[in-house]
Design an enzyme around this catalytic site. Structure first.
Site, PDB file in Angstrom:
ATOM      1  N   LYS A  98       0.843  -1.200   0.000  1.00 25.51           N
ATOM      2  CA  LYS A  98       0.000   0.000   0.000  1.00 25.51           C
ATOM      3  C   LYS A  98       0.879   1.252   0.000  1.00 25.51           C
ATOM      4  CE  LYS A  98      -3.812  -2.449   2.054  1.00 25.51           C
ATOM      5  NZ  LYS A  98      -4.546  -2.892   3.240  1.00 25.51           N
ATOM      6  N   GLN A 142      -4.564  -1.365   9.331  1.00 24.87           N
ATOM      7  CA  GLN A 142      -4.467  -2.705   8.746  1.00 24.87           C
ATOM      8  C   GLN A 142      -5.089  -3.737   9.695  1.00 24.87           C
ATOM      9  OE1 GLN A 142      -3.234  -3.501   5.595  1.00 24.87           O
ATOM     10  NE2 GLN A 142      -4.071  -5.515   6.093  1.00 24.87           N
ATOM     11  N   ASP A 165     -10.722   2.904   3.438  1.00 22.82           N
ATOM     12  CA  ASP A 165     -11.041   1.477   3.297  1.00 22.82           C
ATOM     13  C   ASP A 165     -12.551   1.298   3.058  1.00 22.82           C
ATOM     14  OD1 ASP A 165      -9.029  -0.397   3.257  1.00 22.82           O
ATOM     15  OD2 ASP A 165      -8.745  -0.405   5.436  1.00 22.82           O
TER      16      ASP A 165
END
Ligand code: NAD
Length: 329
Positions: A98, A142, A165
């Site tokens: 990422k 995460q 997200d």
């Protein structure tokens, strides 16, 4: 004999009207003129691969150009903060990917790698700071987080406008209410892959296998928004095979290697495989038995190289979208 075969083929194509253009006849007419025995007619399809890697590269190039113009115009780059708690090796790989995806786009990336014993209070404090930081457009924690941290509390602490997200209840609610804001990355990526077929999804029978908050449920809302008829299967579903057999679109996200057998796939169907599993020999595979499914499907995503590259791409797209909202573009 010949007449019977033609009639059969026509009926088959009519039954799969939206897919008719995709059908490749590999073993076609087998009759008294073509062969000396009475072997049954075989009609089979070879799936077109929905290449997530190629699509991701194309979209990232478009995003990179858009970001470059935005940086020029607003005098700062989109900023993504990535928080990792603990030392899960897979999470480290995801976070590294990422971060590097971000840097290749010309974004600012802020990385926070915290020890496994970080308290929930400390993590919430960091999220509050990042929520207020004007250089940060997106915040990503995460998952999974260590067991002593409540992941729902953490995800809900992120400013919905920075929730790149797309997991915050506000953003899920917006999708349910048909006014999507920041969309969950994996389902959003699956929709981009479905777009690649060029088909109108209205009225298509879609079956999603898996009902998690991060894949199955938002995927159901995406497909509903696109006008498909949606069925969500989960661990309590009876007769999964019967659902798959009538599906024009299958989205497999159960996290069970090879759960969806190729023989269950309706000829010409679109198969999106979200599952990721590492085999003993180190290679990756999905929830769908690819070899047999690709002989029946019209379109299919490979693993790797299907949904995976699209997930990070949609994260980058969400970061640009959040940036544009913040700068009022
Ligand atoms: P999860 O474990 O949270 O959810 C799995 C869902 O599948 C549950 O709703 C469960 O009820 C259902 N299920 C389990 N067994 C089933 C069965 N036999 N029949 C029908 N339904 C069944 O998993 P998740 O986080 O949604 O992830 C699913 C898979 O997708 C995993 O393999 C994960 O690694 C992968 N994944 C891939 C990406 C990507 O970018 N490619 C992103 C997220 C998740």
């Amino acid at each position: 004999m010949k007449y019977t075969i033609r009639k059969h083929m026509k009926t088959s194509l009519r039954n799969f009207a939206p897919f008719a253009v995709k059908v490749t006849i590999i073993a076609g007419i087998v009759g008294s003129e073509a062969c000396c025995n009475n072997a049954p007619t075989m009609m089979t399809t070879t799936a077109e691969i929905l290449d997530g890697k190629a699509l991701a590269n194309r979209l990232r190039e478009e995003l990179r150009k858009e970001a470059a113009e935005l940086i020029q115009k607003h005098g700062r780059a989109p900023g993504l903060a990535v928080i990792l708690v603990g030392d899960d090796p897979a999470s480290h790989v995801y976070v590294r990917n990422k971060k590097s995806g971000c840097e290749k786009m010309g974004f600012s990336s802020f990385s926070f790698e915290l020890p496994a014993n970080t308290s929930q209070q400390h993590l919430l404090g960091l999220i509050t700071e990042l929520n207020q930081d004007p250089k940060v457009d997106g915040i990503l924690v995460q998952l999974p987080v260590p067991a002593h941290i409540n992941s729902e509390t953490i995800l809900e602490a992120i400013d919905p406008g920075k929730d790149v997200d797309g997991f915050h209840p506000y953003n899920i609610g917006r999708l349910i209410a048909r006014k999507p804001a920041l969309r969950s990355c994996t389902p959003y990526g699956c929709m981009k892959l479905l777009e690649e077929t060029g088909l109108d999804l209205h009225g298509m029978e879609s079956v999603i296998v898996g009902a998690s908050n991060i894949v199955g449920r938002p995927m159901a809302m995406e497909l509903l928004l696109a006008g498909a008829t949606v069925t969500v299967c989960h661990r309590f579903t009876r007769n999964l095979q019967a659902h798959i057999e009538r599906a024009d679109i299958v989205v497999a996200a159960a996290g069970k290697q090879g759960l969806i057998q190729g023989e269950w796939i309706k000829p010409g169907a679109i198969v999106i495989d979200v599952g990721i599993h590492r085999r003993a020999n180190g290679t990756l595979t999905g929830d769908v038995a690819f070899d047999s499914a690709s002989k029946r499907a019209g379109w299919i995503t490979p693993v790797p190289g299907g949904v995976g590259p699209m997930t990070i791409t949609m994260l980058l797209a969400n970061t640009v979208q959040a940036f544009k909202t913040h700068v009022g573009d």
